[in-house]
Scaffold this motif. Structure first.
Motif, PDB file in Angstrom:
ATOM      1  N   ASN A   1     -56.205 -29.040  41.386  1.00  0.00           N
ATOM      2  CA  ASN A   1     -55.680 -29.195  42.740  1.00  0.00           C
ATOM      3  C   ASN A   1     -56.825 -28.959  43.714  1.00  0.00           C
ATOM      4  O   ASN A   1     -57.343 -27.846  43.805  1.00  0.00           O
ATOM      5  CB  ASN A   1     -54.545 -28.190  42.993  1.00  0.00           C
ATOM      6  N   GLU A   2     -57.250 -30.013  44.417  1.00  0.00           N
ATOM      7  CA  GLU A   2     -58.462 -29.951  45.225  1.00  0.00           C
ATOM      8  C   GLU A   2     -58.164 -30.231  46.704  1.00  0.00           C
ATOM      9  O   GLU A   2     -57.442 -31.181  47.027  1.00  0.00           O
ATOM     10  CB  GLU A   2     -59.490 -30.956  44.700  1.00  0.00           C
TER      11      GLU A   2
ATOM     12  N   GLY B   1     -66.994 -25.802  54.405  1.00  0.00           N
ATOM     13  CA  GLY B   1     -67.890 -26.713  53.690  1.00  0.00           C
ATOM     14  C   GLY B   1     -67.761 -26.599  52.184  1.00  0.00           C
ATOM     15  O   GLY B   1     -68.759 -26.703  51.461  1.00  0.00           O
ATOM     16  N   THR B   2     -66.525 -26.411  51.719  1.00  0.00           N
ATOM     17  CA  THR B   2     -66.287 -26.248  50.290  1.00  0.00           C
ATOM     18  C   THR B   2     -65.143 -27.144  49.819  1.00  0.00           C
ATOM     19  O   THR B   2     -64.308 -27.579  50.606  1.00  0.00           O
ATOM     20  CB  THR B   2     -65.928 -24.787  49.945  1.00  0.00           C
ATOM     21  N   LEU B   3     -65.151 -27.400  48.519  1.00  0.00           N
ATOM     22  CA  LEU B   3     -64.016 -28.040  47.872  1.00  0.00           C
ATOM     23  C   LEU B   3     -63.211 -26.911  47.248  1.00  0.00           C
ATOM     24  O   LEU B   3     -63.644 -26.284  46.279  1.00  0.00           O
ATOM     25  CB  LEU B   3     -64.487 -29.019  46.792  1.00  0.00           C
ATOM     26  N   ASP B   4     -62.034 -26.623  47.822  1.00  0.00           N
ATOM     27  CA  ASP B   4     -61.214 -25.511  47.350  1.00  0.00           C
ATOM     28  C   ASP B   4     -60.344 -25.978  46.180  1.00  0.00           C
ATOM     29  O   ASP B   4     -59.715 -27.047  46.231  1.00  0.00           O
ATOM     30  CB  ASP B   4     -60.335 -24.972  48.476  1.00  0.00           C
TER      31      ASP B   4
ATOM     32  N   GLY C   1     -63.827 -21.858  45.648  1.00  0.00           N
ATOM     33  CA  GLY C   1     -64.395 -22.985  46.375  1.00  0.00           C
ATOM     34  C   GLY C   1     -65.782 -23.334  45.865  1.00  0.00           C
ATOM     35  O   GLY C   1     -66.565 -22.449  45.517  1.00  0.00           O
ATOM     36  N   LEU C   2     -66.067 -24.633  45.803  1.00  0.00           N
ATOM     37  CA  LEU C   2     -67.389 -25.113  45.426  1.00  0.00           C
ATOM     38  C   LEU C   2     -68.092 -25.649  46.669  1.00  0.00           C
ATOM     39  O   LEU C   2     -67.545 -26.511  47.372  1.00  0.00           O
ATOM     40  CB  LEU C   2     -67.273 -26.220  44.374  1.00  0.00           C
ATOM     41  N   ASP C   3     -69.287 -25.153  46.931  1.00  0.00           N
ATOM     42  CA  ASP C   3     -70.053 -25.565  48.107  1.00  0.00           C
ATOM     43  C   ASP C   3     -70.494 -27.021  47.957  1.00  0.00           C
ATOM     44  O   ASP C   3     -71.306 -27.334  47.087  1.00  0.00           O
ATOM     45  CB  ASP C   3     -71.262 -24.641  48.262  1.00  0.00           C
ATOM     46  N   ASN C   4     -69.962 -27.897  48.783  1.00  0.00           N
ATOM     47  CA  ASN C   4     -70.360 -29.310  48.713  1.00  0.00           C
ATOM     48  C   ASN C   4     -70.864 -29.831  50.052  1.00  0.00           C
ATOM     49  O   ASN C   4     -70.923 -31.040  50.280  1.00  0.00           O
ATOM     50  CB  ASN C   4     -69.200 -30.171  48.212  1.00  0.00           C
ATOM     51  N   GLU C   5     -71.245 -28.919  50.935  1.00  0.00           N
ATOM     52  CA  GLU C   5     -71.738 -29.310  52.255  1.00  0.00           C
ATOM     53  C   GLU C   5     -73.245 -29.593  52.180  1.00  0.00           C
ATOM     54  O   GLU C   5     -74.029 -28.739  51.777  1.00  0.00           O
ATOM     55  CB  GLU C   5     -71.464 -28.208  53.278  1.00  0.00           C
TER      56      GLU C   5
ATOM     57  N   GLU D   1     -68.646 -35.479  40.547  1.00  0.00           N
ATOM     58  CA  GLU D   1     -67.771 -35.160  39.417  1.00  0.00           C
ATOM     59  C   GLU D   1     -68.448 -35.585  38.118  1.00  0.00           C
ATOM     60  O   GLU D   1     -69.049 -36.660  38.048  1.00  0.00           O
ATOM     61  CB  GLU D   1     -66.436 -35.876  39.563  1.00  0.00           C
ATOM     62  N   ILE D   2     -68.341 -34.751  37.090  1.00  0.00           N
ATOM     63  CA  ILE D   2     -68.973 -35.026  35.806  1.00  0.00           C
ATOM     64  C   ILE D   2     -67.988 -34.710  34.677  1.00  0.00           C
ATOM     65  O   ILE D   2     -66.873 -34.223  34.928  1.00  0.00           O
ATOM     66  CB  ILE D   2     -70.261 -34.207  35.601  1.00  0.00           C
TER      67      ILE D   2
END
Length: 232
Positions: A96-97, A104-107, A175-179, A185-186
């Motif tokens: 769930n994203e 600035g994260t993907l939660d 959260g993943l920092d994606n800013e 995605e892998i």
């Protein structure tokens, strides 16, 4: 679960004869006619089997495995089917994203379903990735109550790698920092994850439905990817 199976001599003989008849084609395989491309996960496992085999190989795709070993694998599969053995399944995991532009994260949170037959460890198992060449472990911590396992690696050049493994992923929120980062995605051994590169730091985060893994640091992405792929 008791997995011991007992078969009569007659059944064993019948299965062996059927197997030898149905798989007689193995010695007649023409490698030039095999164009199917196996998945990366299958190739990893086949390479490990091929290294263990010492003689009498059979071509399977672009790899070779010992003929006796292949026959044994087929026999085990047939016996399992005859005995209606329970096949262990993998958890079904939903990511769930939500993009959080403020931080600035993907939660991320997880919904995990464990079908009947899923191999769920009775207790938290620490899984250690393969140590990269030139690196040594300088710290190791286990937090059993929190179901967290951590390792820190370092090489002579001062490059560092941090490894973390968490349990109870169905209760996690992170959260993943994606800013302003190279973020994509892998897939790691068939499991969804994300890779991240920013300001000299590289990281990979993924989950197999049982644990959440994160490997990151100042080492190059290739080194981190190899570590991640070593966790099967």
């Amino acid at each position: 679960m008791n997995t011991d199976l007992t078969f009569s001599p007659e059944l064993k003989t019948a299965l062996r004869e059927a197997m030898e008849l149905d798989y007689a084609w193995i010695d007649e395989i023409n490698p030039a006619e095999l164009t199917y491309e196996f998945s990366p996960e299958f190739k990893v496992r086949i390479r490990k089997i091929a290294k263990m085999a010492g003689h009498r190989y059979v071509n399977v795709g672009r790899h070779r495995i010992r003929r006796a070993l292949l026959i044994a694998v087929v026999a085990v599969m047939m016996l399992g089917l005859v005995a209606c053995a329970v096949v262990l399944t993998k958890p079904d995991i939903i990511w769930n994203e939500t993009q959080n532009d403020i931080s600035g994260t993907l939660d991320i949170t997880f919904d995990v379903d464990y079908p009947e037959g899923t191999d769920i460890p009775a207790k938290f198992e620490c899984i250690k990735p393969k140590k990269p060449w030139g690196f040594k472990i300088i710290a190791e911590n286990i937090y059993e109550e929190a179901r967290l396992y951590e390792l820190t690696y370092e090489n002579r050049e001062g490059k560092t790698i941090r490894y973390s493994q968490w349990g109870h992923i169905e209760n996690m929120s992170f959260g993943l920092d994606n800013e302003n980062a190279e973020f994509r995605e892998i897939t790691i051994n068939g499991h969804k994850g994300y890779s991240y590169s920013k300001l000299g730091n590289n990281a990979i985060t993924w989950s197999d439905g049982i644990y959440l893994y994160d490997i990151g640091g100042t080492a190059d992405m290739k080194t981190i990817e190899k570590m991640a792929q070593s966790i099967l």
